[in-house]
Design a protein around this motif. Structure first.
Motif, PDB file in Angstrom:
ATOM      1  N   VAL A 118      45.094  53.644  46.948  1.00  0.00           N
ATOM      2  CA  VAL A 118      45.195  54.663  45.901  1.00  0.00           C
ATOM      3  C   VAL A 118      45.767  54.053  44.623  1.00  0.00           C
ATOM      4  CG1 VAL A 118      46.347  56.804  45.221  1.00  0.00           C
ATOM      5  CG2 VAL A 118      45.395  56.581  47.522  1.00  0.00           C
ATOM      6  N   ILE A 119      46.750  53.175  44.765  1.00  0.00           N
ATOM      7  CA  ILE A 119      47.332  52.519  43.590  1.00  0.00           C
ATOM      8  C   ILE A 119      46.293  51.644  42.896  1.00  0.00           C
ATOM      9  CG2 ILE A 119      49.091  50.869  42.828  1.00  0.00           C
ATOM     10  CD1 ILE A 119      50.847  51.951  45.128  1.00  0.00           C
ATOM     11  N   VAL A 120      45.462  50.985  43.675  1.00  0.00           N
ATOM     12  CA  VAL A 120      44.370  50.196  43.081  1.00  0.00           C
ATOM     13  C   VAL A 120      43.446  51.110  42.288  1.00  0.00           C
ATOM     14  CG1 VAL A 120      42.344  48.773  43.565  1.00  0.00           C
ATOM     15  CG2 VAL A 120      44.456  48.378  44.831  1.00  0.00           C
ATOM     16  N   GLU A 121      43.149  52.292  42.816  1.00  0.00           N
ATOM     17  CA  GLU A 121      42.302  53.249  42.094  1.00  0.00           C
ATOM     18  C   GLU A 121      42.938  53.643  40.768  1.00  0.00           C
ATOM     19  OE1 GLU A 121      41.651  56.533  44.690  1.00  0.00           O
ATOM     20  OE2 GLU A 121      40.484  55.378  46.146  1.00  0.00           O
ATOM     21  N   THR A 153      38.179  48.710  34.742  1.00  0.00           N
ATOM     22  CA  THR A 153      38.554  47.303  34.589  1.00  0.00           C
ATOM     23  C   THR A 153      39.560  46.918  35.666  1.00  0.00           C
ATOM     24  OG1 THR A 153      40.357  47.816  33.054  1.00  0.00           O
ATOM     25  CG2 THR A 153      38.183  47.382  32.103  1.00  0.00           C
ATOM     26  N   ASP A 154      39.552  45.645  36.013  1.00  0.00           N
ATOM     27  CA  ASP A 154      40.437  45.131  37.058  1.00  0.00           C
ATOM     28  C   ASP A 154      41.750  44.680  36.423  1.00  0.00           C
ATOM     29  OD1 ASP A 154      41.583  44.093  39.305  1.00  0.00           O
ATOM     30  OD2 ASP A 154      40.332  42.300  39.392  1.00  0.00           O
ATOM     31  N   LYS A 155      42.796  45.492  36.579  1.00  0.00           N
ATOM     32  CA  LYS A 155      44.099  45.172  36.000  1.00  0.00           C
ATOM     33  C   LYS A 155      45.094  44.867  37.110  1.00  0.00           C
ATOM     34  CE  LYS A 155      44.448  49.059  33.758  1.00  0.00           C
ATOM     35  NZ  LYS A 155      43.097  49.603  33.958  1.00  0.00           N
ATOM     36  N   LEU A 156      45.974  43.892  36.868  1.00  0.00           N
ATOM     37  CA  LEU A 156      47.007  43.575  37.840  1.00  0.00           C
ATOM     38  C   LEU A 156      48.253  44.420  37.609  1.00  0.00           C
ATOM     39  CD1 LEU A 156      47.335  41.626  40.233  1.00  0.00           C
ATOM     40  CD2 LEU A 156      48.450  40.018  38.678  1.00  0.00           C
ATOM     41  N   PHE A 157      48.520  44.748  36.332  1.00  0.00           N
ATOM     42  CA  PHE A 157      49.717  45.505  35.975  1.00  0.00           C
ATOM     43  C   PHE A 157      49.350  46.825  35.297  1.00  0.00           C
ATOM     44  CE2 PHE A 157      51.049  40.938  35.477  1.00  0.00           C
ATOM     45  CZ  PHE A 157      51.712  40.869  36.698  1.00  0.00           C
ATOM     46  N   PHE A 158      50.267  47.752  35.299  1.00  0.00           N
ATOM     47  CA  PHE A 158      49.980  49.099  34.809  1.00  0.00           C
ATOM     48  C   PHE A 158      49.807  49.173  33.299  1.00  0.00           C
ATOM     49  CE2 PHE A 158      51.422  50.245  39.022  1.00  0.00           C
ATOM     50  CZ  PHE A 158      50.572  51.290  39.338  1.00  0.00           C
ATOM     51  N   THR A 159      50.355  48.234  32.560  1.00  0.00           N
ATOM     52  CA  THR A 159      50.164  48.257  31.112  1.00  0.00           C
ATOM     53  C   THR A 159      48.771  47.807  30.719  1.00  0.00           C
ATOM     54  OG1 THR A 159      51.024  46.009  30.904  1.00  0.00           O
ATOM     55  CG2 THR A 159      52.601  47.831  30.657  1.00  0.00           C
ATOM     56  N   GLY A 160      48.049  47.231  31.666  1.00  0.00           N
ATOM     57  CA  GLY A 160      46.720  46.723  31.360  1.00  0.00           C
ATOM     58  C   GLY A 160      46.747  45.381  30.687  1.00  0.00           C
ATOM     59  N   LYS A 161      47.930  44.793  30.584  1.00  0.00           N
ATOM     60  CA  LYS A 161      48.079  43.488  29.960  1.00  0.00           C
ATOM     61  C   LYS A 161      48.759  42.558  30.959  1.00  0.00           C
ATOM     62  CE  LYS A 161      49.206  46.105  25.779  1.00  0.00           C
ATOM     63  NZ  LYS A 161      50.260  46.398  24.788  1.00  0.00           N
ATOM     64  N   LEU A 183      48.777  42.239  54.743  1.00  0.00           N
ATOM     65  CA  LEU A 183      48.844  42.996  53.488  1.00  0.00           C
ATOM     66  C   LEU A 183      48.278  42.200  52.306  1.00  0.00           C
ATOM     67  CD1 LEU A 183      51.782  45.220  52.319  1.00  0.00           C
ATOM     68  CD2 LEU A 183      50.713  43.622  50.728  1.00  0.00           C
ATOM     69  N   ILE A 184      48.629  40.925  52.208  1.00  0.00           N
ATOM     70  CA  ILE A 184      48.177  40.170  51.042  1.00  0.00           C
ATOM     71  C   ILE A 184      46.696  39.800  51.124  1.00  0.00           C
ATOM     72  CG2 ILE A 184      50.474  39.283  50.470  1.00  0.00           C
ATOM     73  CD1 ILE A 184      49.709  36.650  51.794  1.00  0.00           C
ATOM     74  N   SER A 185      46.064  40.137  52.239  1.00  0.00           N
ATOM     75  CA  SER A 185      44.613  39.932  52.344  1.00  0.00           C
ATOM     76  C   SER A 185      43.833  41.161  51.874  1.00  0.00           C
ATOM     77  CB  SER A 185      44.226  39.614  53.797  1.00  0.00           C
ATOM     78  OG  SER A 185      44.315  40.775  54.628  1.00  0.00           O
ATOM     79  N   TRP A 186      44.526  42.277  51.707  1.00  0.00           N
ATOM     80  CA  TRP A 186      43.853  43.517  51.325  1.00  0.00           C
ATOM     81  C   TRP A 186      43.417  43.495  49.858  1.00  0.00           C
ATOM     82  CZ3 TRP A 186      48.284  47.188  53.381  1.00  0.00           C
ATOM     83  CH2 TRP A 186      48.318  47.128  54.783  1.00  0.00           C
ATOM     84  N   HIS A 187      42.395  44.287  49.573  1.00  0.00           N
ATOM     85  CA  HIS A 187      41.951  44.532  48.194  1.00  0.00           C
ATOM     86  C   HIS A 187      41.714  43.230  47.427  1.00  0.00           C
ATOM     87  CE1 HIS A 187      44.629  48.070  49.334  1.00  0.00           C
ATOM     88  NE2 HIS A 187      43.386  48.519  49.396  1.00  0.00           N
ATOM     89  N   GLY A 188      41.011  42.338  48.096  1.00  0.00           N
ATOM     90  CA  GLY A 188      40.632  41.089  47.454  1.00  0.00           C
ATOM     91  C   GLY A 188      41.797  40.153  47.168  1.00  0.00           C
ATOM     92  N   GLY A 189      42.874  40.296  47.929  1.00  0.00           N
ATOM     93  CA  GLY A 189      44.032  39.429  47.717  1.00  0.00           C
ATOM     94  C   GLY A 189      44.885  39.817  46.521  1.00  0.00           C
ATOM     95  N   ARG A 190      44.674  41.030  46.006  1.00  0.00           N
ATOM     96  CA  ARG A 190      45.380  41.491  44.808  1.00  0.00           C
ATOM     97  C   ARG A 190      46.891  41.403  44.964  1.00  0.00           C
ATOM     98  NH1 ARG A 190      45.304  45.281  40.658  1.00  0.00           N
ATOM     99  NH2 ARG A 190      43.055  45.617  40.860  1.00  0.00           N
TER     100      ARG A 190
END
Length: 260
Positions: free
Chosen positions: A184-187, A194-202, A231-238
């Motif tokens: 859900v957090i990934v969503e 866009t594929d963002k790692l952080f919530f600011t989008g930067k 866990l670290i294998s989930w969601h493409g290793g995100r």
């Protein structure tokens, strides 16, 4: 800044890192991220209320019986004579008091951070706690362990903490809930396509990211390595990439024990 901030944390034992609580990790990450000098004061569970009263920290909530509830994290800043508890309140205080350090909560995102915190706690935390709460009890100093087991068994309505999610279907269901919650957090992060790692989008960490990292480091520290590998294998290793960005903010000083 002339004197280090006093940071009150709960000690564990036999963990890779003495600091283990997700709530106190939020503040530790904040202090490390801002590069502010601090000293950890380790407070065992039965001593939290007495130490907070001594320091002058106000309770964060009221218990069902009407008595005050004192929790950690808390800080005492000798530079401003400020005593404060609750991780989000501490983050806002640090932003306001030390504006020349990296900002944790952008002004235009303050309300969104408050909303995120409530959404995150209901989406992700309940599943993880079924696994981590029993694990924590086995890695606390004796006095804290007795206190922790008594209060958490009462809160969960179980005779033993291991009854919350024993090996088998209940534990598997809880772990599946952790994966679903992170999904859900990934969503949320990819809501604009866009594929963002952080919530600011930067490439810039904010307090919402620190909140997620605090719960993930709790997972890594308290559960068997097999869970973290999964866990670290989930969601493409995100999540492995996400936590790699926090490694430089995971310093834990030796600190000293609280004196009543």
């Amino acid at each position: 800044m002339s004197e280090p901030i006093l940071f009150y944390d709960i000690p564990g034992k036999d963990f890779a890192l003495k600091s283990w609580s997700p709530n106190t990790w939020k503040t530790r990450y904040c202090l490390n991220f801002k590069g502010l000098p601090y000293q950890t004061i380790w407070v065992e569970y039965p001593d939290i209320e007495a130490v907070m009263r001594k320091v002058g920290v106000l309770p964060v909530e009221t218990k069902e019986n009407g008595s005050p509830l004192y929790t950690l994290p808390a800080i005492y800043d000798p530079n401003t004579k400020t005593a404060l508890a609750e991780s989000a309140a501490i983050a806002r205080y640090l932003d306001k008091t030390y504006p020349d350090t990296p900002r944790l909560i952008p002004e235009e995102m303050d309300a969104l951070h408050a909303a995120f915190n409530k959404a995150f706690l209901t989406t992700f935390s309940p599943h993880l706690r079924k696994l981590t709460i029993p694990a924590v009890a086995n890695h606390l100093p004796p006095r804290s362990e007795v206190y922790f087991r008594k209060t958490r068994e009462a809160a969960w309505g179980v005779a033993h903490l291991d009854d919350i999610a024993p090996p088998g279907p209940k534990r598997d269901e809880a772990w599946a809930g952790v994966k679903k919650g992170l999904g859900v957090i990934v969503e949320w992060l990819e809501a604009d396509g866009t594929d963002k790692l952080f919530f600011t989008g930067k490439d810039k960490i904010a307090y919402a990211d620190i909140t997620v990292a605090a719960y993930l480091v709790w997972t890594r520290i308290t559960l068997d390595q097999s869970y973290w590998t999964d866990l670290i294998s989930w969601h493409g290793g995100r999540w492995g990439r996400f936590m790699a960005a926090f490694e430089k903010y995971e310093a834990v000083d030796e600190g000293e024990d609280a004196v009543l």
